[in-house]
Design a protein around this motif. Structure first.
Motif, PDB file in Angstrom:
ATOM      1  N   ASN A 131       0.923  -1.234  -0.063  1.00 48.72           N
ATOM      2  CA  ASN A 131      -0.163   0.086  -0.050  1.00 48.72           C
ATOM      3  C   ASN A 131       0.782   1.130   0.052  1.00 48.72           C
ATOM      4  O   ASN A 131       0.513   2.155  -0.776  1.00 48.72           O
ATOM      5  CB  ASN A 131      -1.093   0.222   1.180  1.00 48.72           C
ATOM      6  CG  ASN A 131      -2.143  -1.176   1.216  1.00 48.72           C
ATOM      7  OD1 ASN A 131      -2.296  -1.345   0.102  1.00 48.72           O
ATOM      8  ND2 ASN A 131      -2.617  -1.468   2.229  1.00 48.72           N
ATOM      9  N   GLN A 132       2.059   1.337   0.841  1.00 45.77           N
ATOM     10  CA  GLN A 132       2.677   2.284   1.010  1.00 45.77           C
ATOM     11  C   GLN A 132       3.549   2.739  -0.522  1.00 45.77           C
ATOM     12  O   GLN A 132       3.626   3.702  -1.034  1.00 45.77           O
ATOM     13  CB  GLN A 132       3.903   2.452   2.054  1.00 45.77           C
ATOM     14  CG  GLN A 132       3.108   2.202   3.401  1.00 45.77           C
ATOM     15  CD  GLN A 132       4.303   1.762   4.406  1.00 45.77           C
ATOM     16  OE1 GLN A 132       4.881   0.803   4.204  1.00 45.77           O
ATOM     17  NE2 GLN A 132       4.085   2.421   5.564  1.00 45.77           N
ATOM     18  N   VAL A 171       2.260   1.810  -3.399  1.00 42.88           N
ATOM     19  CA  VAL A 171       1.337   2.276  -4.368  1.00 42.88           C
ATOM     20  C   VAL A 171       1.248   3.882  -4.065  1.00 42.88           C
ATOM     21  O   VAL A 171       1.233   4.697  -5.174  1.00 42.88           O
ATOM     22  CB  VAL A 171       0.096   1.331  -4.248  1.00 42.88           C
ATOM     23  CG1 VAL A 171      -1.205   2.400  -5.023  1.00 42.88           C
ATOM     24  CG2 VAL A 171       0.049   0.277  -4.772  1.00 42.88           C
ATOM     25  N   GLU A 172       1.194   4.461  -2.740  1.00 40.70           N
ATOM     26  CA  GLU A 172       1.095   5.678  -2.688  1.00 40.70           C
ATOM     27  C   GLU A 172       2.393   6.562  -3.134  1.00 40.70           C
ATOM     28  O   GLU A 172       2.027   7.610  -3.613  1.00 40.70           O
ATOM     29  CB  GLU A 172       1.031   5.844  -0.832  1.00 40.70           C
ATOM     30  CG  GLU A 172       0.003   6.951  -0.557  1.00 40.70           C
ATOM     31  CD  GLU A 172      -0.179   6.583   0.962  1.00 40.70           C
ATOM     32  OE1 GLU A 172       0.468   7.416   1.630  1.00 40.70           O
ATOM     33  OE2 GLU A 172      -0.792   5.588   1.464  1.00 40.70           O
ATOM     34  N   SER A 213       7.065  -5.495  -3.942  1.00 39.67           N
ATOM     35  CA  SER A 213       6.308  -4.313  -4.630  1.00 39.67           C
ATOM     36  C   SER A 213       6.654  -4.279  -6.086  1.00 39.67           C
ATOM     37  O   SER A 213       6.258  -3.273  -6.772  1.00 39.67           O
ATOM     38  CB  SER A 213       6.718  -3.107  -3.802  1.00 39.67           C
ATOM     39  OG  SER A 213       5.955  -2.961  -2.603  1.00 39.67           O
ATOM     40  N   THR A 223       3.816  -4.851  -8.908  1.00 39.02           N
ATOM     41  CA  THR A 223       2.792  -3.834  -8.764  1.00 39.02           C
ATOM     42  C   THR A 223       3.388  -2.218  -9.215  1.00 39.02           C
ATOM     43  O   THR A 223       2.674  -1.855 -10.298  1.00 39.02           O
ATOM     44  CB  THR A 223       2.146  -3.770  -7.190  1.00 39.02           C
ATOM     45  OG1 THR A 223       1.744  -4.884  -6.927  1.00 39.02           O
ATOM     46  CG2 THR A 223       1.232  -2.590  -7.284  1.00 39.02           C
TER      47      THR A 223
END
Ligand code: PGA
Length: 251
Positions: A17-18, A20-21, A47, A50
């Motif tokens: 998630n971090q 992606v941010e 990561s 993604t």
């Protein structure tokens, strides 16, 4: 004219998630990029896939932070070049001082990894640099020579074109202590001269040599204005989109 290459080494930071941010933030800033500047992000393994999808068609490069030199097999916990390629990597950081110091990677192992990366089609970011004790006892140039020479054994001048060297004085990594532009430039000139001796004037002229060690928006311009500093390998300051972009827009 050599381009400037700015790579962000996320190290062991950012879950999915971090990541992606952070990528969203970087993408927001990338439109202001000049065309002689290349930006690479090096997230943790988890990561990569993604990130590859998120940076598609942005011109941002994707790098891993390490790999194994064997093709495949019983190497628990390791990742191969082919695996990195299959998730969209085009770069891999090799020989980082944390790999050398914490995980005991010697020059010979780094050389095997460099050769495997090159024969697989990955562009290595090959890290070298002296410790504080080595700088203080006057052996900076000897250490750099040993690391460059041993690391590049058996690598052809054609393959060298795909190698980026990152000069990272260990005493400047994550410490807030940056080498002065003159200190960094001096070692970069030395490395370029070494490449001329080992390969040719042409190879020396064309190889990208990044500086790494506490690079941030406030010191990036003066470092990157040095004639032999062709970019930066950034740790701490690449973990926020604002400060990472502050580096690649400072040029
Ligand atoms: P730093 O790390 O920018 O946090 O000093 C650089 C690196 O280790 O590549």
């Amino acid at each position: 004219m050599r381009k400037k290459v700015i790579a962000g080494n996320w190290k062991m930071n950012n879950d999915l998630n971090q990541s992606v941010e952070l990528i969203a933030g970087i993408k927001n800033k990338i439109s202001s990029l000049k065309n002689n500047v290349e930006v690479i992000v090096c997230p943790p393994f988890t990561s990569l896939e993604t990130t590859a999808a998120l940076i598609k068609n942005t011109g941002i490069g994707l790098g891993a932070q390490n790999m194994h030199f064997e093709e495949s097999g019983a190497f628990t916990g390791e990742i191969s070049a082919k695996m990195l390629l299959s998730v969209g990597c085009n770069y891999v950081i090799l020989g980082h001082s944390e790999r050398r110091a914490i995980f005991g990677e010697p020059d010979e192992l780094i050389n095997l990894k460099l050769k495997k990366a090159l024969s697989s089609g990955l562009n290595p970011i090959f890290c070298i640099g002296e410790t504080l004790a080595e700088r203080e006892n006057g052996s900076t140039f000897d250490i750099v020579k040993k690391q460059v020479t041993n690391g590049l054994v058996g690598i052809s001048s054609d393959d060298l074109k795909k190698v980026i060297i990152a000069y990272e004085p260990v005493w400047a990594i994550g410490t807030g202590k940056t080498a002065s532009p003159a200190q960094a430039q001096e070692v970069h000139v030395y490395i370029r001269r070494l490449i001329k001796e080992l390969y040719s004037a042409d190879s020396a002229e064309n190889i990208i040599i990044q500086y790494g060690g506490s690079v941030k928006p406030g010191n990036a311009a003066e470092l990157l204005n040095q004639p032999d500093i062709d970019g930066a390998l950034v740790g701490g300051a690449c973990l926020e989109a604002e400060s990472f972009a502050g580096i690649f827009t400072a040029i």
